[in-house]
Scaffold this motif. Sequence first.
Motif, PDB file in Angstrom:
ATOM      1  N   UNK A  84      -0.602   2.206  -3.877  1.00 26.27           N
ATOM      2  CA  UNK A  84      -0.540   0.846  -4.400  1.00 26.27           C
ATOM      3  C   UNK A  84      -1.875   0.158  -4.114  1.00 26.27           C
ATOM      4  N   UNK A  85      -2.587  -0.190  -5.168  1.00 24.62           N
ATOM      5  CA  UNK A  85      -3.840  -0.923  -5.048  1.00 24.62           C
ATOM      6  C   UNK A  85      -3.582  -2.407  -5.278  1.00 24.62           C
ATOM      7  N   UNK A  86      -4.039  -3.224  -4.345  1.00 22.83           N
ATOM      8  CA  UNK A  86      -3.905  -4.677  -4.466  1.00 22.83           C
ATOM      9  C   UNK A  86      -5.314  -5.261  -4.492  1.00 22.83           C
ATOM     10  N   UNK A  87      -5.608  -6.070  -5.507  1.00 27.61           N
ATOM     11  CA  UNK A  87      -6.953  -6.609  -5.697  1.00 27.61           C
ATOM     12  C   UNK A  87      -6.901  -8.116  -5.878  1.00 27.61           C
ATOM     13  N   UNK A  88      -7.742  -8.820  -5.145  1.00 30.62           N
ATOM     14  CA  UNK A  88      -7.840 -10.261  -5.301  1.00 30.62           C
ATOM     15  C   UNK A  88      -8.551 -10.638  -6.590  1.00 30.62           C
ATOM     16  N   UNK A  89      -8.074 -11.678  -7.248  1.00 31.38           N
ATOM     17  CA  UNK A  89      -8.647 -12.109  -8.529  1.00 31.38           C
ATOM     18  C   UNK A  89     -10.067 -12.615  -8.354  1.00 31.38           C
ATOM     19  N   UNK A  90     -10.914 -12.295  -9.315  1.00 29.27           N
ATOM     20  CA  UNK A  90     -12.242 -12.886  -9.373  1.00 29.27           C
ATOM     21  C   UNK A  90     -12.130 -14.273  -9.999  1.00 29.27           C
ATOM     22  N   UNK A  91     -12.947 -15.190  -9.492  1.00 29.51           N
ATOM     23  CA  UNK A  91     -12.926 -16.551 -10.026  1.00 29.51           C
ATOM     24  C   UNK A  91     -14.336 -16.886 -10.498  1.00 29.51           C
ATOM     25  N   UNK A  92     -14.683 -16.538 -11.746  1.00 28.33           N
ATOM     26  CA  UNK A  92     -16.055 -16.733 -12.233  1.00 28.33           C
ATOM     27  C   UNK A  92     -16.506 -18.180 -12.108  1.00 28.33           C
ATOM     28  N   UNK A  93     -17.693 -18.344 -11.559  1.00 27.74           N
ATOM     29  CA  UNK A  93     -18.279 -19.672 -11.462  1.00 27.74           C
ATOM     30  C   UNK A  93     -17.758 -20.537 -10.341  1.00 27.74           C
ATOM     31  N   UNK A  94     -16.757 -20.048  -9.627  1.00 23.47           N
ATOM     32  CA  UNK A  94     -16.181 -20.869  -8.553  1.00 23.47           C
ATOM     33  C   UNK A  94     -17.079 -20.830  -7.324  1.00 23.47           C
ATOM     34  N   UNK A  95     -17.249 -21.951  -6.680  1.00 21.21           N
ATOM     35  CA  UNK A  95     -18.032 -21.971  -5.449  1.00 21.21           C
ATOM     36  C   UNK A  95     -17.105 -21.766  -4.255  1.00 21.21           C
ATOM     37  N   UNK A  96     -17.712 -21.464  -3.131  1.00 27.35           N
ATOM     38  CA  UNK A  96     -16.938 -21.235  -1.916  1.00 27.35           C
ATOM     39  C   UNK A  96     -16.188 -22.506  -1.526  1.00 27.35           C
ATOM     40  N   UNK A  97     -14.927 -22.324  -1.139  1.00 20.19           N
ATOM     41  CA  UNK A  97     -14.103 -23.462  -0.726  1.00 20.19           C
ATOM     42  C   UNK A  97     -14.456 -23.884   0.699  1.00 20.19           C
ATOM     43  N   UNK A  98     -14.220 -25.142   1.059  1.00 23.52           N
ATOM     44  CA  UNK A  98     -14.437 -25.576   2.437  1.00 23.52           C
ATOM     45  C   UNK A  98     -13.548 -24.798   3.399  1.00 23.52           C
ATOM     46  N   UNK A 284       0.521 -12.207   2.705  1.00 24.00           N
ATOM     47  CA  UNK A 284       0.784 -11.141   1.745  1.00 24.00           C
ATOM     48  C   UNK A 284       1.687 -10.083   2.398  1.00 24.00           C
ATOM     49  N   UNK A 285       2.814  -9.792   1.745  1.00 23.25           N
ATOM     50  CA  UNK A 285       3.773  -8.827   2.280  1.00 23.25           C
ATOM     51  C   UNK A 285       4.266  -7.905   1.185  1.00 23.25           C
ATOM     52  N   UNK A 310      15.050  -0.917   3.010  1.00 20.76           N
ATOM     53  CA  UNK A 310      13.875  -1.739   2.735  1.00 20.76           C
ATOM     54  C   UNK A 310      12.817  -1.538   3.813  1.00 20.76           C
ATOM     55  N   UNK A 311      11.566  -1.418   3.363  1.00 15.38           N
ATOM     56  CA  UNK A 311      10.428  -1.212   4.258  1.00 15.38           C
ATOM     57  C   UNK A 311       9.425  -2.331   4.002  1.00 15.38           C
ATOM     58  N   UNK A 312       8.985  -3.008   5.048  1.00 20.01           N
ATOM     59  CA  UNK A 312       8.033  -4.104   4.901  1.00 20.01           C
ATOM     60  C   UNK A 312       6.702  -3.750   5.548  1.00 20.01           C
ATOM     61  N   UNK A 313       5.617  -4.147   4.862  1.00 15.83           N
ATOM     62  CA  UNK A 313       4.259  -3.945   5.354  1.00 15.83           C
ATOM     63  C   UNK A 313       3.490  -5.244   5.146  1.00 15.83           C
ATOM     64  N   UNK A 314       2.892  -5.763   6.213  1.00 15.89           N
ATOM     65  CA  UNK A 314       2.088  -6.982   6.117  1.00 15.89           C
ATOM     66  C   UNK A 314       0.642  -6.605   5.807  1.00 15.89           C
ATOM     67  N   UNK A 315       0.047  -7.300   4.848  1.00 14.10           N
ATOM     68  CA  UNK A 315      -1.331  -7.060   4.442  1.00 14.10           C
ATOM     69  C   UNK A 315      -2.204  -8.244   4.852  1.00 14.10           C
ATOM     70  N   UNK A 349       4.888 -10.061  -2.296  1.00 13.89           N
ATOM     71  CA  UNK A 349       5.057 -11.515  -2.179  1.00 13.89           C
ATOM     72  C   UNK A 349       3.868 -12.108  -1.441  1.00 13.89           C
ATOM     73  N   UNK A 350       3.428 -13.289  -1.880  1.00 12.76           N
ATOM     74  CA  UNK A 350       2.266 -13.917  -1.245  1.00 12.76           C
ATOM     75  C   UNK A 350       2.168 -15.381  -1.645  1.00 12.76           C
ATOM     76  N   UNK A 351       1.321 -16.071  -0.937  1.00 15.41           N
ATOM     77  CA  UNK A 351       1.012 -17.451  -1.282  1.00 15.41           C
ATOM     78  C   UNK A 351      -0.257 -17.437  -2.132  1.00 15.41           C
TER      79      UNK A 351
END
Length: 480
Positions: A84-98, A284-285, A310-315, A349-351
Amino acid sequence: MNRTVLFLSLAGGLALTALVLGLPQMGAGTPKEPHTVSVLTPPPPPQPPPPPVAPSTTGGSLTLTSRLSHPYIPAGASELFATFDVTGAQVPGAKRSPVNLALVIDRSGSMSGYKLAQAKQAARHLIGLLNDEDRLAIVHYGSDVKSLPAMQATAGNRERMFQYVDGIWDEGGTNIGAGLSTGRYQLSTAQQSFGVNRLILMSDGQPTEGLTADADLTGLAREMRASGITLSAIGVGTDFNEDLMQGFAEYGAGAYGFLEDAAQLSTLFQKDLQQAGTTVARAVTMTFTLPAGTSLGEVLGYRASQTGNEVQVALPDFSAGQLERVVVRLNVSGDAVGRTVPVVDLKLAYSDLIRDAAALNTASLSAVVTDRREEVAARQDRDATVYAARARSAVNMQKAAEALSEGRKDEAKLYLQQNQALFRETSAVAGAAAVATDQAEQQAALDEYDSAEGEDARRSLVKKSKVKALKSFGKLGSTY
């Protein structure tokens, strides 16, 4: 070590030969007679295969891609690998958040001289990267803890931070627990005003004062994660407890890094700041649901908890573009030929910090039962096979590191030789090019183990091996 035990270990390490050659490892039982087909009667057409790659069906700030090593399996019991590959979305043009940061620096006696000077230089570099909207607390610990309270990183406050860093001097023991607790408190004073709250710990030694047991210290990391604070851990030199520092990052949902030379600290501090400022998902779980006929072998390289089926893994928390891979070994039973059997269902599942909402991605993997063994091999997923081989090699790499740390060099080399054999067999399925880098890395590691002499050289090699194992397991973005 008993020679017989070593040979049994080698045999166990090569048990995947059948799998990488195209056949899932079979369960115990009476071997079946080879399948024969009448010359006058053609075999029935195969059932349509389930997709070997199953992209996520639910949108969000994370993308989930799933693979099964063998979409076709023989009747009876088989051992398969799901990736299972999990990849964070790219946000083109977005600057770093505080970000709300706490930098926690070890200034115990072992940091005296070069290492502390480089740590201070790295801290100055980090301060220089901050914006007015960012917030930073600087904590340093020996036997006691001192800190510059968290403040906005305005131009005037950055100058105060520079001056404070200049005044840090080495002294005392290593009270990591007190340093972590102080950093956590500093973050908590403005935690609700920031989407990302991150503590960066740097240490070169073992805990000697305050909390010293690994379980007690990693308990602090778990508490931080539960409260919404992420913990990254950077080990410097060859004398720190790498298992403890890795545990901090794993339980704290952050990143782990090993630096033999403290001169590279600035690079890692900068990288961690960038990850923190581009975080797209946290909490992320993964939850695997195992249908009837499937049982868990292991989740390679990750801590997993199982309740019923059920098997849970925290990422870790995910930054933009960050990739983490999870490889799972499963035992699957297929009964009727031609039947599609469910293998595993997954919920991620994630925020979602981009949408500021809870999110859920799902995936399901299944396999078709066949009595044509050549079809099992022909349908094998090459990428999933390579990922599984890397994860299995990571287990051996960890064993090699432990053996070397205890002075058993010959045993350590044996584990690396098992990996060489594993990748040779994998190349028969995926092609030589797919594992050429892996084979070269295993040979390089074997050469290093062969030439390692002296305590410092062995300690360094043990830490490098464990970092390599983390990446081979699939902890690609959370290992520096």
